[in-house]
Design a protein around this motif. Structure first.
Motif, PDB file in Angstrom:
ATOM      1  N   ALA A   1     -10.907   1.139  14.671  1.00 35.65           N
ATOM      2  CA  ALA A   1      -9.894   1.283  13.750  1.00 35.65           C
ATOM      3  C   ALA A   1     -10.219   0.603  12.530  1.00 35.65           C
ATOM      4  N   ALA A   2     -11.148  -0.518  12.693  1.00 36.45           N
ATOM      5  CA  ALA A   2     -11.562  -1.242  11.387  1.00 36.45           C
ATOM      6  C   ALA A   2     -12.298  -0.365  10.623  1.00 36.45           C
ATOM      7  N   ILE A   3     -13.148   0.443  11.088  1.00 36.96           N
ATOM      8  CA  ILE A   3     -14.032   1.429  10.171  1.00 36.96           C
ATOM      9  C   ILE A   3     -13.101   2.303   9.407  1.00 36.96           C
TER      10      ILE A   3
ATOM     11  N   THR B   1      -9.789   2.273   8.785  1.00 34.02           N
ATOM     12  CA  THR B   1      -9.105   1.620   7.905  1.00 34.02           C
ATOM     13  C   THR B   1      -9.963   1.365   6.548  1.00 34.02           C
ATOM     14  N   ALA B   2     -11.143   0.904   6.859  1.00 32.00           N
ATOM     15  CA  ALA B   2     -11.874   0.599   5.541  1.00 32.00           C
ATOM     16  C   ALA B   2     -12.336   1.989   4.835  1.00 32.00           C
ATOM     17  N   VAL B   3     -12.484   2.988   5.535  1.00 29.28           N
ATOM     18  CA  VAL B   3     -12.975   4.178   4.967  1.00 29.28           C
ATOM     19  C   VAL B   3     -11.741   4.792   4.421  1.00 29.28           C
ATOM     20  N   ALA B   4     -10.740   4.643   4.920  1.00 28.85           N
ATOM     21  CA  ALA B   4      -9.253   5.295   4.232  1.00 28.85           C
ATOM     22  C   ALA B   4      -8.926   4.394   3.028  1.00 28.85           C
ATOM     23  N   THR B   5      -9.167   2.900   3.050  1.00 30.56           N
ATOM     24  CA  THR B   5      -8.901   2.249   1.865  1.00 30.56           C
ATOM     25  C   THR B   5      -9.796   2.515   0.749  1.00 30.56           C
ATOM     26  N   PHE B   6     -11.095   2.731   1.221  1.00 30.53           N
ATOM     27  CA  PHE B   6     -12.026   3.182   0.174  1.00 30.53           C
ATOM     28  C   PHE B   6     -11.800   4.533  -0.646  1.00 30.53           C
ATOM     29  N   ALA B   7     -11.486   5.323   0.103  1.00 27.96           N
ATOM     30  CA  ALA B   7     -10.900   6.684  -0.244  1.00 27.96           C
ATOM     31  C   ALA B   7      -9.789   6.691  -1.050  1.00 27.96           C
ATOM     32  N   ALA B   8      -8.754   5.999  -0.602  1.00 26.43           N
ATOM     33  CA  ALA B   8      -7.399   5.755  -1.390  1.00 26.43           C
ATOM     34  C   ALA B   8      -7.799   5.283  -2.819  1.00 26.43           C
ATOM     35  N   ALA B   9      -8.537   4.065  -2.696  1.00 23.29           N
ATOM     36  CA  ALA B   9      -8.663   3.240  -4.025  1.00 23.29           C
ATOM     37  C   ALA B   9      -9.428   3.944  -4.924  1.00 23.29           C
ATOM     38  N   PHE B  10     -10.654   4.784  -4.305  1.00 17.98           N
ATOM     39  CA  PHE B  10     -11.406   5.597  -5.408  1.00 17.98           C
ATOM     40  C   PHE B  10     -10.572   6.631  -6.013  1.00 17.98           C
ATOM     41  N   CYS B  11      -9.894   7.392  -5.249  1.00 18.02           N
ATOM     42  CA  CYS B  11      -9.041   8.688  -5.891  1.00 18.02           C
ATOM     43  C   CYS B  11      -8.124   8.014  -6.848  1.00 18.02           C
ATOM     44  N   THR B  12      -7.494   7.134  -6.395  1.00 21.07           N
ATOM     45  CA  THR B  12      -6.407   6.272  -7.251  1.00 21.07           C
ATOM     46  C   THR B  12      -6.910   5.749  -8.670  1.00 21.07           C
TER      47      THR B  12
ATOM     48  N   GLY C   1     -13.355  -5.826   1.103  1.00 25.39           N
ATOM     49  CA  GLY C   1     -12.245  -7.110   0.978  1.00 25.39           C
ATOM     50  C   GLY C   1     -11.486  -7.424   1.977  1.00 25.39           C
ATOM     51  N   GLY C   2     -11.063  -5.938   2.663  1.00 19.85           N
ATOM     52  CA  GLY C   2     -10.384  -6.042   3.583  1.00 19.85           C
ATOM     53  C   GLY C   2     -10.785  -5.711   5.037  1.00 19.85           C
ATOM     54  N   ALA C   3     -12.043  -5.669   5.101  1.00 14.47           N
ATOM     55  CA  ALA C   3     -12.786  -5.333   6.464  1.00 14.47           C
ATOM     56  C   ALA C   3     -13.050  -6.744   7.171  1.00 14.47           C
ATOM     57  N   GLY C   4     -12.884  -6.265   8.412  1.00 16.81           N
ATOM     58  CA  GLY C   4     -13.081  -7.750   9.345  1.00 16.81           C
ATOM     59  C   GLY C   4     -12.108  -7.894  10.044  1.00 16.81           C
TER      60      GLY C   4
END
Length: 162
Positions: free
Chosen positions: A3-5, A7-18, A159-162
């Motif tokens: 789940a952590a991975i 979440t990190a991938v989804a966060t990256f994708a959402a942040a990058f597109c945004t 920054g949100g990983a961990g």
């Protein structure tokens, strides 16, 4: 995949597109004509115009990220996001201080970097006064910003990983 991975991938994708969409909108629609033609000028007038442009561009990115958080429930790490956006803003200011300006003699930032990397001829391709968005300088400027959007999204996700 845990789940952590995910979440990190989804966060990256959402942040990058945004950030990509917000950058394009902020750099082309929010930036005023005065900022665009003055931000590369020597002296305090150019510095202040560039600061205003970067401030409104960064605000556009913050608003866009806020909308994603509000509409999707995505959780962004506050400190990592703030730090990443600060570095992104600094990189944008640095690059835009070399923007085309008729009275400027020799750019001191992005053009000099292009020269050192053997891209100076490409940087100077086209006529800035006739078609500033169709020049090598514009293409290299946007490529520079896109790299920093990628790094910013990566820093937010890390920054949100961990």
């Amino acid at each position: 995949m845990n789940a952590a991975i995910l979440t990190a991938v989804a966060t990256f994708a959402a942040a990058f597109c945004t950030l990509w969409a917000a950058h394009s909108f902020g750099d082309h629609w929010i930036q005023t004509h005065f900022q665009a033609i003055t931000k590369g000028a020597p002296g305090w007038g150019g510095r202040l115009a560039c600061l205003r442009h970067v401030a409104t561009l960064t605000a556009t990115k913050v608003i866009a990220l806020g909308l994603v958080v509000l509409m999707t429930g995505l959780r962004l790490p506050l400190l990592a996001t703030a730090a990443a956006l600060t570095v992104d803003a600094a990189s944008h200011y640095w690059a835009d201080r070399s923007a085309y300006h008729a009275d400027r003699r020799g750019a001191v930032t992005l053009e000099r970097l292009a020269d050192r990397l053997g891209k100076g001829d490409f940087y100077r391709l086209g006529i800035g006064t006739a078609a500033p968005c169709g020049t090598g300088a514009y293409a290299l400027d946007q490529a520079w910003h896109h790299l920093w959007i990628f790094l910013t999204a990566l820093a937010i996700a890390a920054g949100g990983a961990g």
